[in-house]
Design an enzyme around this catalytic site. Structure first.
Site, PDB file in Angstrom:
ATOM      1  N   ASP A  27      60.279  35.085  63.409  1.00 49.27           N
ATOM      2  CA  ASP A  27      60.449  33.985  62.451  1.00 49.27           C
ATOM      3  C   ASP A  27      59.703  34.285  61.152  1.00 49.27           C
ATOM      4  O   ASP A  27      59.001  33.424  60.610  1.00 49.27           O
ATOM      5  CB  ASP A  27      59.968  32.665  63.053  1.00 49.27           C
ATOM      6  CG  ASP A  27      60.505  31.446  62.289  1.00 49.27           C
ATOM      7  OD1 ASP A  27      61.524  31.598  61.578  1.00 49.27           O
ATOM      8  OD2 ASP A  27      59.913  30.357  62.398  1.00 49.27           O
ATOM      9  N   GLY A  78      48.600  17.875  59.300  1.00 52.30           N
ATOM     10  CA  GLY A  78      49.980  17.480  59.560  1.00 52.30           C
ATOM     11  C   GLY A  78      50.118  16.978  60.980  1.00 52.30           C
ATOM     12  O   GLY A  78      49.276  17.252  61.839  1.00 52.30           O
ATOM     13  N   GLY A 128      52.424  16.552  68.469  1.00 48.38           N
ATOM     14  CA  GLY A 128      51.157  17.196  68.177  1.00 48.38           C
ATOM     15  C   GLY A 128      50.698  16.988  66.758  1.00 48.38           C
ATOM     16  O   GLY A 128      51.311  16.257  65.976  1.00 48.38           O
ATOM     17  N   VAL A 158      47.911  19.007  63.525  1.00 44.43           N
ATOM     18  CA  VAL A 158      47.049  20.108  63.098  1.00 44.43           C
ATOM     19  C   VAL A 158      45.884  19.508  62.330  1.00 44.43           C
ATOM     20  O   VAL A 158      46.081  18.706  61.408  1.00 44.43           O
ATOM     21  CB  VAL A 158      47.806  21.114  62.204  1.00 44.43           C
ATOM     22  CG1 VAL A 158      46.865  22.235  61.773  1.00 44.43           C
ATOM     23  CG2 VAL A 158      49.009  21.692  62.939  1.00 44.43           C
ATOM     24  N   GLY A 193      53.247  15.480  64.091  1.00 46.20           N
ATOM     25  CA  GLY A 193      54.624  15.219  64.488  1.00 46.20           C
ATOM     26  C   GLY A 193      54.634  14.461  65.793  1.00 46.20           C
ATOM     27  O   GLY A 193      53.600  13.953  66.248  1.00 46.20           O
ATOM     28  N   LYS A 233      45.325  23.364  66.301  1.00 49.43           N
ATOM     29  CA  LYS A 233      46.656  22.863  66.663  1.00 49.43           C
ATOM     30  C   LYS A 233      46.549  22.178  68.014  1.00 49.43           C
ATOM     31  O   LYS A 233      46.030  22.754  68.968  1.00 49.43           O
ATOM     32  CB  LYS A 233      47.663  24.016  66.759  1.00 49.43           C
ATOM     33  CG  LYS A 233      48.085  24.599  65.439  1.00 49.43           C
ATOM     34  CD  LYS A 233      49.239  25.576  65.645  1.00 49.43           C
ATOM     35  CE  LYS A 233      49.765  26.094  64.319  1.00 49.43           C
ATOM     36  NZ  LYS A 233      50.933  26.986  64.497  1.00 49.43           N
TER      37      LYS A 233
END
Length: 410
Positions: free
Chosen positions: A212, A89, A94, A96, A91, A109
């Site tokens: 979280d 993934g 950054g 992964v 964004g 990460k």
């Protein structure tokens, strides 16, 4: 052992990372502490020196990298400890990567510091906050529990900060999306909860509040072990206890912790009321909401459209609290700002469309007490009588087989 940040000559505190710690007051103090923890993490987790140029791309036709991952990996990750399998993934700030370290899979990460700085400083700070928090908390909990995602390595250059974490192929959210009631079967439900309580208990014993807990942050390894993951919002109680000692009455310092944590549907009532001096019981509430969602087949238990709507629906479900049922509630920052209807709590079992065993209802009720003082701890919940009743918890191999049947092992 030597720190891995040799591509940053000035050390961990140099360049863009030192800018991250600039500022005043509590934010600067906390970030300085997180940076110190990251430096220890980079030193203590690395088996040998690894710089940004020490990683290469795996040449594997069966697990080919995407074009974006290949280009990025070829450019910045070369010949060494990790071999990139594919991009998982990405964004704005950054990405992964799924990588191999020998025969093991790891998730790397990466936070792109240059991109973040060129964009918006506040977003950059938050992105880096999350990475630093994850490194610091995972270093602290160490290898105490096999049900917390392990950190393998940490390093940075002046443009990229990286964490190498244990790779998990799925999470509870994805399992419920594929097969809503698969984990509601008691042997599976008991295994999931025992694993998560083990992981959460290890965090709490080490003074870590996750902040979280939700299905998508409860990860499942390819071997069927369920683990607490994504510690980007976590904090360590000792940071605030040190400040409290400086207060004359030893109380929690005003504004010590933010209440703007946890995803709304899993947010504890004291956070909804603006508390800044909470403890690990906020995680217990969130895990209770996750448990209820598993039993309901993936449908969130209390699904508010806003914070105020969430509070109203929580009170409609569990009853409206007052000083008699929750001593001290009137001292919470946002108590009394909005007057809610006076609801009586219906039996918890009425909120489920199918029959739920009484022992499971009782188990769930120990998580979901409005008054945090009445919630059981993770350790107490692990010893609840529910786990001793037939059917007993299944084995991790059964979870592994379920993932394979659902095609969730990638």
């Amino acid at each position: 052992m030597t720190s891995t940040n040799r591509s940053s000559p000035g050390g961990v505190g140099s360049g863009r990372l030192s800018r991250w710690t600039s500022g005043e007051g509590r934010a600067k103090t906390l970030r300085t502490k997180l940076l110190e923890e990251f430096q220890l993490c980079a030193t203590n987790t690395s088996k040998h020196q690894v710089a940004m140029d020490d990683i290469d791309v795996e040449d594997n036709e069966e697990e080919a990298c995407s074009p974006k991952a290949s280009v990025e990996a070829e450019r910045t990750l070369r010949e060494g400890r990790y071999r990139v399998v594919r991009l998982v993934g990405h964004g704005t700030f950054g990405e992964v990567l799924k990588c191999r370290e020998g025969s093991d899979l790891v998730a790397v990460k990466r936070v792109f510091l240059q991109k973040a700085v060129r964009s918006k400083e506040s977003c950059y700070a938050n992105t880096l906050d999350h990475a630093m928090r994850e490194a610091a908390t995972l270093r602290t909990v160490g290898e105490e529990s096999d049900h917390v995602v392990g950190i393998r390595d940490a390093w940075h250059s002046d443009s990229v900060l990286s964490l190498a974490l244990e790779y998990c192929s799925s999470d509870l959210r994805r399992v419920m999306d594929k097969a809503p009631l698969a984990l509601a079967r008691e042997p599976y439900l008991k295994r999931v909860m025992l694993d998560l309580l083990s992981g959460l208990g290890a965090c709490h014993r080490n003074g870590i509040i996750h902040r979280d807990v939700k299905p998508s942050n409860c990860l499942v390894s390819s071997r069927g072990k369920v683990k607490m993951g994504d510690f980007g919002q976590a904090t360590m109680k000792r940071y605030y206890e040190e400040e409290a000692k400086e207060e004359e009455d030893g109380a929690c310092p005003t504004g010590a912790m933010t209440h703007a944590v946890s995803t709304r549907w899993y947010r504890a009532p004291e956070l909804l009321y603006g508390s800044r001096c909470y403890d690990e019981k906020v995680d217990v509430w969130s895990l209770g909401m996750t448990l209820a969602e598993l039993v309901r087949g993936g449908e969130p238990f209390v699904k508010g459209e806003s914070d105020i709507d969430q509070m109203a629906k929580v009170f409609r479900t569990f009853g409206t609290p007052n000083e008699e049922t929750w001593p001290g509630i009137a001292n919470l920052p946002d108590y009394g700002k909005i007057i809610f209807d006076d609801f009586d709590a219906p039996p918890l079992s009425e909120h489920f469309s199918h029959q739920v065993p009484p022992s499971l209802v009782d188990f769930m009720s120990k998580f979901l007490c409005l008054n945090p003082a009445e919630r059981w701890s993770a350790e107490e919940l692990s010893s609840h009588g529910y786990f001793g009743e037939e059917p007993l918890a299944c084995e991790p191999e059964d979870i592994e087989e379920l993932l394979e049947d659902l095609d969730l092992v990638h």
